[in-house]
Design an enzyme around this catalytic site. Structure first.
Site, short mmCIF file in Angstrom:
data_model
loop_
_atom_site.label_atom_id
_atom_site.label_comp_id
_atom_site.label_asym_id
_atom_site.label_seq_id
_atom_site.Cartn_x
_atom_site.Cartn_y
_atom_site.Cartn_z
N LYS A 63 18.58 -26.86 1.74
CA LYS A 63 19.83 -26.28 2.22
C LYS A 63 19.57 -25.42 3.46
O LYS A 63 18.67 -24.58 3.46
CB LYS A 63 20.50 -25.44 1.12
CG LYS A 63 21.87 -24.94 1.53
CD LYS A 63 22.72 -24.54 0.34
CE LYS A 63 24.07 -23.97 0.76
NZ LYS A 63 24.92 -24.92 1.49
N HIS A 98 20.33 -22.90 -4.78
CA HIS A 98 20.49 -24.25 -4.22
C HIS A 98 19.12 -24.87 -3.96
O HIS A 98 18.10 -24.18 -3.94
CB HIS A 98 21.28 -24.22 -2.91
CG HIS A 98 22.76 -24.09 -3.09
ND1 HIS A 98 23.38 -22.88 -3.23
CD2 HIS A 98 23.74 -25.02 -3.18
CE1 HIS A 98 24.69 -23.06 -3.38
NE2 HIS A 98 24.93 -24.36 -3.36
N1 LIG Z 1 32.23 -28.14 0.88
C1 LIG Z 1 31.53 -28.62 -0.15
O1 LIG Z 1 32.04 -28.82 -1.28
C2 LIG Z 1 30.07 -28.97 0.08
C3 LIG Z 1 29.28 -29.48 -0.97
C4 LIG Z 1 27.96 -29.83 -0.70
C5 LIG Z 1 27.44 -29.68 0.59
N2 LIG Z 1 28.22 -29.15 1.57
C6 LIG Z 1 27.76 -29.00 2.95
O2 LIG Z 1 27.82 -30.28 3.58
C7 LIG Z 1 26.85 -30.33 4.63
C8 LIG Z 1 25.99 -31.58 4.44
O3 LIG Z 1 25.22 -31.47 3.26
P1 LIG Z 1 24.12 -32.57 2.88
O4 LIG Z 1 23.43 -32.05 1.67
O5 LIG Z 1 24.72 -33.93 2.86
O6 LIG Z 1 23.14 -32.43 4.14
P2 LIG Z 1 22.15 -33.51 4.72
O7 LIG Z 1 21.67 -34.44 3.66
O8 LIG Z 1 21.15 -32.76 5.54
O9 LIG Z 1 23.07 -34.38 5.73
C9 LIG Z 1 23.52 -33.87 6.96
C10 LIG Z 1 24.20 -34.98 7.74
O10 LIG Z 1 24.58 -34.47 9.02
C11 LIG Z 1 24.02 -35.29 10.05
N3 LIG Z 1 23.64 -34.50 11.22
C12 LIG Z 1 22.79 -33.46 11.26
N4 LIG Z 1 22.67 -33.02 12.53
C13 LIG Z 1 23.47 -33.79 13.29
C14 LIG Z 1 23.78 -33.84 14.67
N5 LIG Z 1 23.26 -32.95 15.53
N6 LIG Z 1 24.63 -34.79 15.11
C15 LIG Z 1 25.17 -35.68 14.25
N7 LIG Z 1 24.91 -35.69 12.91
C16 LIG Z 1 24.07 -34.76 12.46
C17 LIG Z 1 22.79 -35.90 9.43
O11 LIG Z 1 22.44 -37.04 10.16
P3 LIG Z 1 20.90 -37.57 10.20
O12 LIG Z 1 20.78 -38.48 9.01
O13 LIG Z 1 20.81 -38.28 11.50
O14 LIG Z 1 20.02 -36.36 10.11
C18 LIG Z 1 23.30 -36.20 8.01
O15 LIG Z 1 24.08 -37.37 8.01
C19 LIG Z 1 26.07 -29.01 4.54
O16 LIG Z 1 26.62 -28.09 5.46
C20 LIG Z 1 26.33 -28.55 3.12
O17 LIG Z 1 26.20 -27.15 2.96
C21 LIG Z 1 29.53 -28.82 1.33
#
Ligand SMILES: NC(=O)c1ccc[n+]([C@@H]2O[C@H](COP(=O)([O-])OP(=O)(O)OC[C@H]3O[C@@H](n4cnc5c(N)ncnc54)[C@H](OP(=O)(O)O)[C@@H]3O)[C@@H](O)[C@H]2O)c1
Length: 225
Positions: free
Chosen positions: A137, A133
């Site tokens: 991540k 990844h």
């Molecule tokens: N299930 C699936 O198919 C799949 C696929 C891909 C990813 N994922 C998972 O989805 C999650 C997000 O991935 P991503 O790549 O989009 O990550 P990312 O770009 O880091 O986005 C994380 C989001 O969460 C918010 N956040 C972080 N800490 C927070 C807090 N304390 N309170 C409120 N909001 C908070 C961030 O807000 P800010 O902008 O304010 O930081 C941002 O909007 C990860 O856990 C990833 O492993 C799952």
């Protein structure tokens, strides 16, 4: 009829992908709120919530809105054992679906691996797993790799590699001294997962109609039923 949607993690890579797809697709889902660190936003009763934030934040929101008839489609990964246990407990009385991967191909891969285990494990096949990844991540191994590993053995080791902008590669090798079978999935775009989460959110409320929650809902129950 439209279905109200709340999006957690709207500013992140996945949240942006969800919004992009919703703007392009004819969907019954209508985005009404994007709660974040500053504004909490509204959670209309009966809304579907798609979560791509962080486990502790998602759990906090679920606790806060218990009893309001929401449908949770949880995509964030990296849940600790205690967070996972709490989620399972709440899912006895709330509609919560959690999936580590919203690709139908990966869901099918998990099924195939379950079948392969039944035939190949008794023949002495050894399994090795690698997941690759992007460097941003937060969790390792990936939630998908843990889900796939559990299909082979609770003790299955996983090698995690973090490089560049790789969206997600999972490779499984089933091997003896004389042959090797390789299964490999590569996500080419984040929109794959966003699209799967939207499909799930569209179907979840009607799937749940006439039923009562009794634990975490499996993605395959909603998608393949
Ligand atoms: N299930 C699936 O198919 C799949 C696929 C891909 C990813 N994922 C998972 O989805 C999650 C997000 O991935 P991503 O790549 O989009 O990550 P990312 O770009 O880091 O986005 C994380 C989001 O969460 C918010 N956040 C972080 N800490 C927070 C807090 N304390 N309170 C409120 N909001 C908070 C961030 O807000 P800010 O902008 O304010 O930081 C941002 O909007 C990860 O856990 C990833 O492993 C799952």
């Amino acid at each position: 009829m439209s279905q109200k949607l709340v999006l957690l993690g709207a500013t992140g890579f996945m949240g942006k992908a969800v919004k992009k797809i919703l703007s392009e697709r004819k969907s019954a889902l209508k985005l009404v709120s994007e709660p974040g660190r500053v504004s909490e936003g509204d959670y209309p009763s009966g809304a579907v919530v798609i979560d791509f934030s962080l486990p502790h934040y998602c759990l906090e929101q679920i606790e806060k809105h218990r009893g309001t008839g929401l449908f949770w489609v949880v995509g964030s990964t990296g849940w600790t054992e205690s967070e996972q246990a709490r989620l399972e407990e709440i899912a006895q009385s709330e509609w919560i679906l959690r999936s580590t991967n919203f690709s139908w191909a990966v869901q099918s891969l998990a099924r195939v691996l379950r079948e392969l285990r039944q035939t190949l494990q008794p023949l002495g096949f050894q399994c090795s797993m690698t997941e690759i990844h992007h460097t941003r991540k937060k969790d390792a191994p990936s939630g998908t790799a843990k889900t796939l590993a559990a299909e082979w053995s609770p003790e299955q080791a996983i090698e995690s590699i973090r490089e560049g902008d790789t969206i997600g590669i999972h490779e499984i090798r089933l091997e003896t001294d004389s042959e090797v079978l390789t299964l490999r999935h590569e996500a080419k775009s984040r929109e794959l997962f966003a699209s799967g989460a939207i499909d799930t959110a569209e179907r979840f409320p009607s799937w749940a109609q006439g039923k009562n929650p009794h634990g975490l809902v499996e993605l395959s129950d909603v998608i393949f039923s």
